[in-house]
Motif scaffolding. Structure first.
Motif, PDB file in Angstrom:
ATOM      1  N   PRO A  38       0.847  -1.198   0.000  1.00 61.81           N
ATOM      2  CA  PRO A  38       0.000   0.000   0.000  1.00 61.81           C
ATOM      3  C   PRO A  38       0.877   1.239   0.000  1.00 61.81           C
ATOM      4  O   PRO A  38       2.014   1.207   0.470  1.00 61.81           O
ATOM      5  CB  PRO A  38      -0.801  -0.130   1.298  1.00 61.81           C
ATOM      6  CG  PRO A  38      -0.009  -1.040   2.152  1.00 61.81           C
ATOM      7  CD  PRO A  38       0.751  -1.947   1.242  1.00 61.81           C
ATOM      8  N   PRO A  39       0.387   2.332  -0.525  1.00 61.89           N
ATOM      9  CA  PRO A  39       1.221   3.540  -0.576  1.00 61.89           C
ATOM     10  C   PRO A  39       1.536   4.047   0.825  1.00 61.89           C
ATOM     11  O   PRO A  39       0.681   4.057   1.708  1.00 61.89           O
ATOM     12  CB  PRO A  39       0.360   4.543  -1.349  1.00 61.89           C
ATOM     13  CG  PRO A  39      -1.024   4.024  -1.250  1.00 61.89           C
ATOM     14  CD  PRO A  39      -0.926   2.539  -1.092  1.00 61.89           C
ATOM     15  N   LEU A  40       2.767   4.455   1.040  1.00 62.63           N
ATOM     16  CA  LEU A  40       3.174   4.959   2.342  1.00 62.63           C
ATOM     17  C   LEU A  40       2.702   6.392   2.551  1.00 62.63           C
ATOM     18  O   LEU A  40       2.213   6.751   3.603  1.00 62.63           O
ATOM     19  CB  LEU A  40       4.697   4.920   2.468  1.00 62.63           C
ATOM     20  CG  LEU A  40       5.339   3.556   2.497  1.00 62.63           C
ATOM     21  CD1 LEU A  40       6.843   3.681   2.581  1.00 62.63           C
ATOM     22  CD2 LEU A  40       4.825   2.753   3.664  1.00 62.63           C
ATOM     23  N   LEU A  41       2.867   7.205   1.540  1.00 65.67           N
ATOM     24  CA  LEU A  41       2.504   8.616   1.635  1.00 65.67           C
ATOM     25  C   LEU A  41       1.158   8.786   0.956  1.00 65.67           C
ATOM     26  O   LEU A  41       1.076   9.128  -0.214  1.00 65.67           O
ATOM     27  CB  LEU A  41       3.589   9.470   0.982  1.00 65.67           C
ATOM     28  CG  LEU A  41       4.979   9.270   1.568  1.00 65.67           C
ATOM     29  CD1 LEU A  41       6.013   9.991   0.750  1.00 65.67           C
ATOM     30  CD2 LEU A  41       5.026   9.702   3.004  1.00 65.67           C
ATOM     31  N   ASP A  42       0.103   8.535   1.695  1.00 70.41           N
ATOM     32  CA  ASP A  42      -1.228   8.452   1.112  1.00 70.41           C
ATOM     33  C   ASP A  42      -2.074   9.686   1.356  1.00 70.41           C
ATOM     34  O   ASP A  42      -3.247   9.592   1.636  1.00 70.41           O
ATOM     35  CB  ASP A  42      -1.939   7.210   1.634  1.00 70.41           C
ATOM     36  CG  ASP A  42      -1.976   7.162   3.150  1.00 70.41           C
ATOM     37  OD1 ASP A  42      -1.331   8.011   3.785  1.00 70.41           O
ATOM     38  OD2 ASP A  42      -2.648   6.278   3.690  1.00 70.41           O
ATOM     39  N   GLY A  43      -1.490  10.840   1.241  1.00 68.81           N
ATOM     40  CA  GLY A  43      -2.259  12.068   1.383  1.00 68.81           C
ATOM     41  C   GLY A  43      -1.340  13.269   1.399  1.00 68.81           C
ATOM     42  O   GLY A  43      -0.148  13.152   1.699  1.00 68.81           O
ATOM     43  N   PRO A  44      -1.880  14.435   1.083  1.00 69.30           N
ATOM     44  CA  PRO A  44      -1.026  15.624   1.048  1.00 69.30           C
ATOM     45  C   PRO A  44      -0.431  15.981   2.409  1.00 69.30           C
ATOM     46  O   PRO A  44       0.685  16.491   2.483  1.00 69.30           O
ATOM     47  CB  PRO A  44      -1.936  16.731   0.537  1.00 69.30           C
ATOM     48  CG  PRO A  44      -3.309  16.183   0.510  1.00 69.30           C
ATOM     49  CD  PRO A  44      -3.228  14.708   0.654  1.00 69.30           C
ATOM     50  N   GLU A  45      -1.142  15.683   3.496  1.00 64.70           N
ATOM     51  CA  GLU A  45      -0.609  15.987   4.822  1.00 64.70           C
ATOM     52  C   GLU A  45       0.613  15.130   5.113  1.00 64.70           C
ATOM     53  O   GLU A  45       1.611  15.615   5.651  1.00 64.70           O
ATOM     54  CB  GLU A  45      -1.669  15.749   5.919  1.00 64.70           C
ATOM     55  CG  GLU A  45      -2.926  16.562   5.740  1.00 64.70           C
ATOM     56  CD  GLU A  45      -3.937  15.858   4.837  1.00 64.70           C
ATOM     57  OE1 GLU A  45      -3.866  14.626   4.677  1.00 64.70           O
ATOM     58  OE2 GLU A  45      -4.786  16.557   4.268  1.00 64.70           O
ATOM     59  N   ARG A  46       0.529  13.852   4.767  1.00 67.50           N
ATOM     60  CA  ARG A  46       1.648  12.934   5.000  1.00 67.50           C
ATOM     61  C   ARG A  46       2.848  13.327   4.138  1.00 67.50           C
ATOM     62  O   ARG A  46       3.987  13.258   4.572  1.00 67.50           O
ATOM     63  CB  ARG A  46       1.244  11.493   4.691  1.00 67.50           C
ATOM     64  CG  ARG A  46       0.107  10.975   5.531  1.00 67.50           C
ATOM     65  CD  ARG A  46       0.534  10.654   6.899  1.00 67.50           C
ATOM     66  NE  ARG A  46       1.198   9.360   6.903  1.00 67.50           N
ATOM     67  CZ  ARG A  46       1.649   8.780   7.991  1.00 67.50           C
ATOM     68  NH1 ARG A  46       1.488   9.347   9.148  1.00 67.50           N
ATOM     69  NH2 ARG A  46       2.263   7.637   7.924  1.00 67.50           N
ATOM     70  N   ILE A  47       2.583  13.730   2.907  1.00 70.61           N
ATOM     71  CA  ILE A  47       3.662  14.129   2.006  1.00 70.61           C
ATOM     72  C   ILE A  47       4.343  15.384   2.534  1.00 70.61           C
ATOM     73  O   ILE A  47       5.573  15.474   2.554  1.00 70.61           O
ATOM     74  CB  ILE A  47       3.132  14.331   0.574  1.00 70.61           C
ATOM     75  CG1 ILE A  47       2.738  12.974  -0.025  1.00 70.61           C
ATOM     76  CG2 ILE A  47       4.156  15.023  -0.298  1.00 70.61           C
ATOM     77  CD1 ILE A  47       2.062  13.057  -1.364  1.00 70.61           C
ATOM     78  N   GLU A  48       3.567  16.353   2.994  1.00 66.17           N
ATOM     79  CA  GLU A  48       4.141  17.581   3.545  1.00 66.17           C
ATOM     80  C   GLU A  48       4.966  17.287   4.794  1.00 66.17           C
ATOM     81  O   GLU A  48       6.041  17.860   4.987  1.00 66.17           O
ATOM     82  CB  GLU A  48       3.039  18.598   3.871  1.00 66.17           C
ATOM     83  CG  GLU A  48       2.395  19.198   2.648  1.00 66.17           C
ATOM     84  CD  GLU A  48       3.390  19.982   1.802  1.00 66.17           C
ATOM     85  OE1 GLU A  48       4.273  20.663   2.364  1.00 66.17           O
ATOM     86  OE2 GLU A  48       3.279  19.902   0.571  1.00 66.17           O
ATOM     87  N   GLU A  49       4.464  16.401   5.645  1.00 69.45           N
ATOM     88  CA  GLU A  49       5.203  16.025   6.850  1.00 69.45           C
ATOM     89  C   GLU A  49       6.531  15.364   6.471  1.00 69.45           C
ATOM     90  O   GLU A  49       7.588  15.678   7.024  1.00 69.45           O
ATOM     91  CB  GLU A  49       4.360  15.069   7.700  1.00 69.45           C
ATOM     92  CG  GLU A  49       5.036  14.608   8.964  1.00 69.45           C
ATOM     93  CD  GLU A  49       4.192  13.591   9.716  1.00 69.45           C
ATOM     94  OE1 GLU A  49       4.652  13.170  10.792  1.00 69.45           O
ATOM     95  OE2 GLU A  49       3.113  13.199   9.236  1.00 69.45           O
ATOM     96  N   PHE A  50       6.477  14.459   5.505  1.00 64.75           N
ATOM     97  CA  PHE A  50       7.675  13.769   5.047  1.00 64.75           C
ATOM     98  C   PHE A  50       8.696  14.753   4.472  1.00 64.75           C
ATOM     99  O   PHE A  50       9.879  14.711   4.807  1.00 64.75           O
ATOM    100  CB  PHE A  50       7.287  12.715   3.998  1.00 64.75           C
ATOM    101  CG  PHE A  50       8.454  12.104   3.293  1.00 64.75           C
ATOM    102  CD1 PHE A  50       9.263  11.191   3.930  1.00 64.75           C
ATOM    103  CD2 PHE A  50       8.753  12.454   1.989  1.00 64.75           C
ATOM    104  CE1 PHE A  50      10.349  10.629   3.283  1.00 64.75           C
ATOM    105  CE2 PHE A  50       9.824  11.904   1.337  1.00 64.75           C
ATOM    106  CZ  PHE A  50      10.632  10.989   1.980  1.00 64.75           C
ATOM    107  N   LEU A  51       8.231  15.657   3.614  1.00 69.23           N
ATOM    108  CA  LEU A  51       9.140  16.634   3.008  1.00 69.23           C
ATOM    109  C   LEU A  51       9.738  17.577   4.053  1.00 69.23           C
ATOM    110  O   LEU A  51      10.883  18.014   3.917  1.00 69.23           O
ATOM    111  CB  LEU A  51       8.419  17.421   1.917  1.00 69.23           C
ATOM    112  CG  LEU A  51       8.051  16.618   0.667  1.00 69.23           C
ATOM    113  CD1 LEU A  51       7.217  17.460  -0.276  1.00 69.23           C
ATOM    114  CD2 LEU A  51       9.274  16.060  -0.019  1.00 69.23           C
TER     115      LEU A  51
END
Length: 154
Positions: A38-51
């Motif tokens: 399953p995708p790890l970064l499954d939303g814009p909030e998660r992507i922003e947190e990761f970045l």
């Protein structure tokens, strides 16, 4: 002889009639993945947190670990390959992260002034001033060794 006319089957009726039994089922917002992770970064909030973690100087694996997703870096790089916007954002975050790590490393070794051999060797700064300083220091050492007669001759 008259041609045989077949009556439509029940499944054909459901498809043909708007608002039939097929429309009664709730539609899925995201298609279900059949194979793979399953995708790890499954939303814009998660992507922003990761970045944000990556831009702060964390590696990709460290950032995933802090988010509770430390399985593999592969899904991140797959997303980078598939999404050009994410690829640009990740490249910028990694660039900022490298600079943050460099600043943290140089703060630890405050004695390494920019434009010195020490900066070239310890901080791995490859700017022109540091390279020239390292070259001058090597030349001085070689000349001193040659004058003392301690140079290694092969």
């Amino acid at each position: 002889m008259t041609p045989v006319v077949l009556a439509p089957a029940a499944r054909d009726t459901r498809r043909a009639i708007p608002g039939g039994a097929a429309d009664a089922r709730p539609a899925r917002a995201v298609p279900r993945r059949v194979r793979g992770r399953p995708p790890l970064l499954d939303g814009p909030e998660r992507i922003e947190e990761f970045l944000a973690y990556v831009a702060a100087g964390w590696t990709v694996l460290e950032a995933l670990g802090s988010m509770g997703l430390a399985r593999s870096r592969t899904p991140v790089y797959t997303l980078r390959r598939q999404d050009p916007l994410f690829a640009v954002a990740l490249a910028e975050a990694q660039k900022k992260g490298r600079e943050a790590r460099r600043q943290a490393r140089s703060a630890e070794t405050q004695m390494d002034q920019h434009g010195t051999e020490s900066s070239y060797k310890r901080r791995r700064c490859s700017c022109t001033a540091c390279r020239d300083a390292a070259s001058r220091a090597r030349q001085r050492r070689r000349q001193a060794m040659a004058a003392d007669g301690t140079s290694k001759e092969v």
